[in-house]
Design an enzyme around this catalytic site. Sequence first.
Site, short mmCIF file in Angstrom:
data_model
loop_
_atom_site.label_atom_id
_atom_site.label_comp_id
_atom_site.label_asym_id
_atom_site.label_seq_id
_atom_site.Cartn_x
_atom_site.Cartn_y
_atom_site.Cartn_z
N LYS A 117 0.73 -1.27 0.03
CA LYS A 117 -0.03 0.08 0.04
C LYS A 117 0.72 1.37 -0.12
CE LYS A 117 -1.54 2.72 2.94
NZ LYS A 117 -1.05 3.90 2.13
N GLU A 158 10.15 1.08 10.57
CA GLU A 158 11.13 2.05 10.19
C GLU A 158 10.22 3.30 10.56
OE1 GLU A 158 14.25 1.88 9.43
OE2 GLU A 158 14.42 -0.16 8.79
N CYS A 202 13.36 11.09 7.19
CA CYS A 202 13.47 10.50 8.59
C CYS A 202 14.98 10.69 8.95
CB CYS A 202 13.12 9.01 8.65
SG CYS A 202 14.00 8.06 7.32
N GLU A 255 10.12 15.74 15.14
CA GLU A 255 10.51 15.79 13.85
C GLU A 255 10.01 17.04 13.32
OE1 GLU A 255 8.81 11.94 12.28
OE2 GLU A 255 10.73 11.89 11.34
P1 NAD Z 1 2.43 8.14 8.01
O1 NAD Z 1 2.75 7.28 9.32
O2 NAD Z 1 1.39 9.06 8.00
O3 NAD Z 1 2.04 7.22 6.89
C1 NAD Z 1 2.99 6.36 6.42
C2 NAD Z 1 2.12 5.07 5.60
O4 NAD Z 1 1.19 4.80 6.64
C3 NAD Z 1 1.52 5.67 4.63
O5 NAD Z 1 1.20 4.72 3.50
C4 NAD Z 1 -0.11 6.00 5.05
O6 NAD Z 1 -1.21 6.03 4.28
C5 NAD Z 1 -0.18 4.87 6.10
N1 NAD Z 1 -0.98 4.89 7.19
C6 NAD Z 1 -1.52 6.17 7.77
N2 NAD Z 1 -2.34 5.79 8.78
C7 NAD Z 1 -2.24 4.45 8.85
C8 NAD Z 1 -3.10 3.67 9.65
N3 NAD Z 1 -3.80 3.93 10.74
N4 NAD Z 1 -3.00 2.15 9.45
C9 NAD Z 1 -2.08 1.60 8.66
N5 NAD Z 1 -1.47 2.48 7.87
C10 NAD Z 1 -1.57 3.96 7.92
O7 NAD Z 1 3.83 8.80 7.63
P2 NAD Z 1 4.19 9.94 6.46
O8 NAD Z 1 3.60 11.06 6.89
O9 NAD Z 1 3.62 9.16 5.22
O10 NAD Z 1 5.81 9.80 6.54
C11 NAD Z 1 6.59 10.50 7.18
C12 NAD Z 1 7.13 9.68 8.38
O11 NAD Z 1 7.65 8.53 7.89
C13 NAD Z 1 8.12 10.49 9.26
O12 NAD Z 1 7.82 10.28 10.82
C14 NAD Z 1 9.42 9.83 8.72
O13 NAD Z 1 10.23 9.96 9.85
C15 NAD Z 1 8.90 8.47 8.76
N6 NAD Z 1 9.78 7.70 7.91
C16 NAD Z 1 10.84 6.87 8.20
C17 NAD Z 1 11.80 6.23 7.78
C18 NAD Z 1 12.50 5.27 8.11
O14 NAD Z 1 13.06 4.60 7.57
N7 NAD Z 1 12.72 5.14 9.47
C19 NAD Z 1 11.82 6.63 6.16
C20 NAD Z 1 10.90 7.57 5.66
C21 NAD Z 1 10.08 8.09 6.65
#
Ligand code: NAD
Length: 487
Positions: free
Chosen positions: A184, A260, A294, A390
């Site tokens: 997804k 992650e 991140c 962040e």
């Molecule tokens: P997010 O957690 O809002 O979304 C990530 C994914 O999860 C998206 O596909 C989203 O649609 C999905 N999602 C959202 N709510 C959900 C739920 N309740 N159940 C299942 N899936 C759900 O994060 P974002 O805003 O897309 O990305 C930014 C975040 O990602 C930041 O915190 C960043 O640090 C982190 N990030 C971490 C890494 C790493 O490798 N550690 C890499 C990139 C981004």
Amino acid sequence: MNTPNTQNAIAELDAEHGILIDGQTRGAASAFEVYDPATGRTIAEVADGTVADACSAVDAAHRAFGDWAQTSPRHRSDILRRAFDLMVADTERLAALICAENGKSQADARAEVGYAAEFFRWFSEEAVRTGGAYGVSPAGGTRTFVTHKPVGVAALVTPWNFPAAMATRKIAPALAAGCTVVLKPAAETPLTALAIAGILSAAGVPDGVVNMVPTTDAATVVESWLRDDRVRKVSFTGSTGVGRVLLKQAADRIVNASMELGGNAPFVVTADADVEAAVAGAMVAKFRGGGQACTAANRFYVHASVVDEFVAGFGAEVAALRVGPASDPASEIGPLVSERAAQRVAAAIDAAVAHGAVIAARAEAPAEGWFVAPTLLTGVAPDAAILADEIFGPVAPVVVWEDEKDLLRWANNTEYGLAAYVYAGRLQDALRLAESLDAGMVGINRGVVSDPSTPFGGMKQSGLGREGARVGLEEFQETQYFSVAFD
Ligand code: NAD
């Protein structure tokens, strides 16, 4: 790059029929819009997948699993290697899609495609190193074999900030291990993922091995996967908050989970650091992808004896940043991904200033679109609110330190533990500091830590497990051992 080529690239994807199940694309009763963050305009409509689609995707992945798991490691390796070649050859189209839906600069988008493709190459190389062990039990009389099996159908959930690399970092090891996947992508950036699905198919991945369900109903779709007995693995990249939710859901069926999550990276500059190099590293660590990484440096701890020199150099670079739409090749920094993100980051700057921070330098940014001007803040207190979370935007707060004990206390005073950066003159000082930092990855006199051959991941609430390196493949494997009578 936002030229007819981009439009063609989007049109070719036929995103309205962008749900991919068993090698067939399908539409949905409704579609959702994908926006260009530089203009706020709609650039595509994508089929909005439902729980029924999510279930069909698992049906397909489950059906395909038996045959795929039985293919030879060399066969899977060859396919991944072809995917690498095809992806590199397709860099311009993929970069155009990333620019269009994520907004990052052309240079950042091309760099992401290169980084993303490397996961296919790396795991094509790891796929054939099957490993295992033969042992003699301590008491004798028994021999032990240790071997590995693919864990099964894997649910992959990816964020918008690296729409290509976060997908390949999961798909490549999963396929190398012999798993099939349901993915997804983030609703902000589904187009790049769909293009990668096309590349995998062209590389020879059989139908049903990779399935994709774009949706605006992430919570329900992903929960349905975690409730499905046939799904044995979840690999998630995103925020710590959502990671907690998924871990709770995974707990019900003890689903193998890799997480992650968010970061809050400190960037340390010591008294004897090469300040010019530290400024160059700070520019990369902070501003790659507009600060929406991140691993982005979130807090700059600079020794009092070099802070003036560092701020002067860093400030000059920040003020000179070219901020603009990715369609302009001269743009170095694009907009933030959404209006909400831009408002959140602007509010964080205002709050910091209201609490005594000073805007030491600022770039120009377009008034229209979801832009935030890159900003350097000084006079930031060690307990300031802007250091706690962040920022996920182009803002660099600088804190002055003198005592190493204070520095380490401040730097580790966070629930996160993903990346950190240390600039120091003597390697032994840099290593001492690095070993004292609660971070899964530390850049030493470097502003970048991402590398497919290394274990990427975080400590504390930044995650569980690692991606990349050998361990990235092991995250998609079960260990099995045979105890063999020998006498
Ligand atoms: P997010 O957690 O809002 O979304 C990530 C994914 O999860 C998206 O596909 C989203 O649609 C999905 N999602 C959202 N709510 C959900 C739920 N309740 N159940 C299942 N899936 C759900 O994060 P974002 O805003 O897309 O990305 C930014 C975040 O990602 C930041 O915190 C960043 O640090 C982190 N990030 C971490 C890494 C790493 O490798 N550690 C890499 C990139 C981004």
